[in-house]
Scaffold this active site. Structure first.
Site, short mmCIF file in Angstrom:
data_model
loop_
_atom_site.label_atom_id
_atom_site.label_comp_id
_atom_site.label_asym_id
_atom_site.label_seq_id
_atom_site.Cartn_x
_atom_site.Cartn_y
_atom_site.Cartn_z
N THR A 71 1.36 4.57 9.07
CA THR A 71 1.83 4.05 10.36
C THR A 71 1.29 4.93 11.48
OG1 THR A 71 3.80 3.08 9.37
CG2 THR A 71 3.88 3.52 11.74
N SER A 199 -1.85 6.80 2.82
CA SER A 199 -0.49 7.32 2.72
C SER A 199 -0.21 7.76 1.28
CB SER A 199 0.46 6.18 3.11
OG SER A 199 1.61 6.68 3.70
N CYS A 330 8.05 -3.52 5.04
CA CYS A 330 8.09 -3.13 6.45
C CYS A 330 8.40 -4.30 7.37
CB CYS A 330 6.77 -2.51 6.86
SG CYS A 330 6.31 -1.16 5.80
N1 PMP Z 1 -0.51 -0.24 5.93
C1 PMP Z 1 -0.27 -0.88 4.78
C2 PMP Z 1 -1.27 -1.87 4.27
C3 PMP Z 1 0.91 -0.63 4.07
O1 PMP Z 1 1.15 -1.29 2.93
C4 PMP Z 1 1.84 0.31 4.59
C5 PMP Z 1 3.13 0.62 3.85
N2 PMP Z 1 3.88 -0.50 3.52
C6 PMP Z 1 1.54 0.96 5.78
C7 PMP Z 1 0.35 0.65 6.42
C8 PMP Z 1 2.46 1.97 6.39
O2 PMP Z 1 2.47 3.14 5.64
P1 PMP Z 1 3.58 4.25 5.84
O3 PMP Z 1 4.87 3.65 5.41
O4 PMP Z 1 3.17 5.36 4.97
O5 PMP Z 1 3.58 4.63 7.27
#
Ligand code: PMP
Length: 372
Positions: A71, A199, A330
């Site tokens: 993110t 991540s 998310c």
């Molecule tokens: N991009 C994608 C394609 C994801 O699947 C995710 C996590 N669901 C994120 C970004 C965000 O990652 P993080 O939760 O580590 O910030």
């Protein structure tokens, strides 16, 4: 309970926990401090982890900047490039099926006066290369295209996208959160990718830690953009803040384990995916439909439409036995924009469940579906 929600997050490897613990306890030094051993040990551990991640990505250690996760990496690059290069143009190209951390950042920039093209996708969530090329303008300063989709697993043709951006001399960012540690690639084969987000918690590392690959030129100078976080100047001045040493060490260890096992894991995941497809097909026949492509995808991600069944109810019923999700964790309160993007109706979206397998799963886990 069988855990099949590995695209949402993964369990950390025991070795990752063991590697992290000393940096939460006795080795608690600040890597930006100097001379005494706790500082030097922390610094060394951070640089070893950086080298491990660089080896997984196939890039130089100096091209890795640690962040709190994808993110932040996505926000940092998109906002940072938009701000730094706004005098050269105000046009950004992305897709309709990005993660919200890309889409909402682009919407924010739209409100600030940037012009955003949201590319359509095909039935499996991939962009059309010709469409993409036609959308490039003289004012385009950045392209941000997801490498592997988190709900469908489909891979975009990153090699062609990278070549187009290289040829047109436009910065390319890719959200590679779902592909790092799941498919084999080497950044040297993608010279057009300027920035990449990943991540740790998606490949059995800890949460709250990620990285951005930032391409450096032949003189070792990183591509410039406006930092998201200003402060003490850590990470080449690109991302200030005391480094989360224990988390970085955990990410490095997870990268080491994944690098060692990637080929083997891919074979296993393909096998497990096929096994689950066969069980579901045997059990449910034409009461189900797979939204995902069978090929050219991240192994282990399945998007299954249970015709006429409410996905929330199904997941609740399954919850004591199987952990899965309707799509992205998310954006779980809204109907999936990814499934909308591939043309599914609201009813079809509300009947879709994502199963995401890890190489830690075994066939015996998936046999649970035979007895449902
Ligand atoms: N991009 C994608 C394609 C994801 O699947 C995710 C996590 N669901 C994120 C970004 C965000 O990652 P993080 O939760 O580590 O910030």
């Amino acid at each position: 309970m069988i855990y099949l929600d590995n695209s949402a997050t993964t369990q950390i490897y025991p070795e990752v926990k063991d590697a992290m613990l000393p940096y939460l306890m006795e080795e608690f030094g600040n890597p930006s401090s100097k001379y005494y051993s706790k500082a030097e040990n922390a610094k060394r551990a951070v640089e070893e982890a950086r080298a491990s991640l660089a080896s997984l990505l196939g890039c130089n250690s100096s091209e890795i900047v640690f962040t709190s996760g994808s993110t932040e990496s996505n926000n940092m690059i998109i906002k940072g490039v938009a701000d730094y290069y706004q005098n050269q143009g105000n046009h950004i190209i992305t897709t309709k099926v990005e993660h919200p951390s890309v889409l909402e950042t682009c919407r924010y920039l739209e409100e600030k006066g940037f012009s955003i093209t949201y590319l359509d996708v095909d039935q499996y969530g991939r962009i059309d290369l010709e469409d993409f090329q036609n959308s490039i303008k003289d004012t385009t300063i950045l392209v941000s295209i997801i490498w592997g989709n988190n709900e469908l697993g489909s891979l975009n043709d990153m090699e062609s996208i990278s070549n187009v951006c290289l040829d047109k001399n436009i910065f390319l960012h890719t959200d590679a959160t779902q592909v790092v540690g799941k498919i084999e690639f080497d950044m040297s084969a993608f010279p057009g990718i300027t920035f990449l987000s990943c991540s740790a918690h998606k490949f059995h590392g800890p949460k709250g830690i990620g990285a951005t690959f930032i391409r450096e030129d032949k003189y070792g100078i990183l591509t410039k953009f406006t930092p998201l976080l200003h402060g003490g100047g850590q990470e080449h001045g690109v991302r200030s803040g005391t480094l989360a040493v224990h988390n970085i060490v955990g990410m490095g260890k997870a990268a080491d384990i994944v690098t060692l096992n990637l080929g083997k894991n891919i074979v296993k995941l393909k096998e497990l995916e096929l096994y689950l497809c066969t069980i579901l097909n045997d059990k449910f026949g034409n009461q189900i439909k797979f939204n995902n492509d069978k090929e050219n995808k991240i192994p282990g991600i399945l998007s299954v439409l249970f015709k006429g069944v409410n996905n929330e109810l199904l997941l609740k019923t399954l919850a004591p036995m199987v952990a899965a999700s309707t799509g992205s964790a998310c954006s779980s309160t809204k109907p999936s924009h990814v499934l909308e993007g591939i043309g599914l109706t609201l009813d079809e979206i509300r009947s879709t469940v994502r199963f995401s397998i890890s190489a830690l799963n075994g066939k015996e886990d998936l046999d649970i579906f035979r007895d449902l």
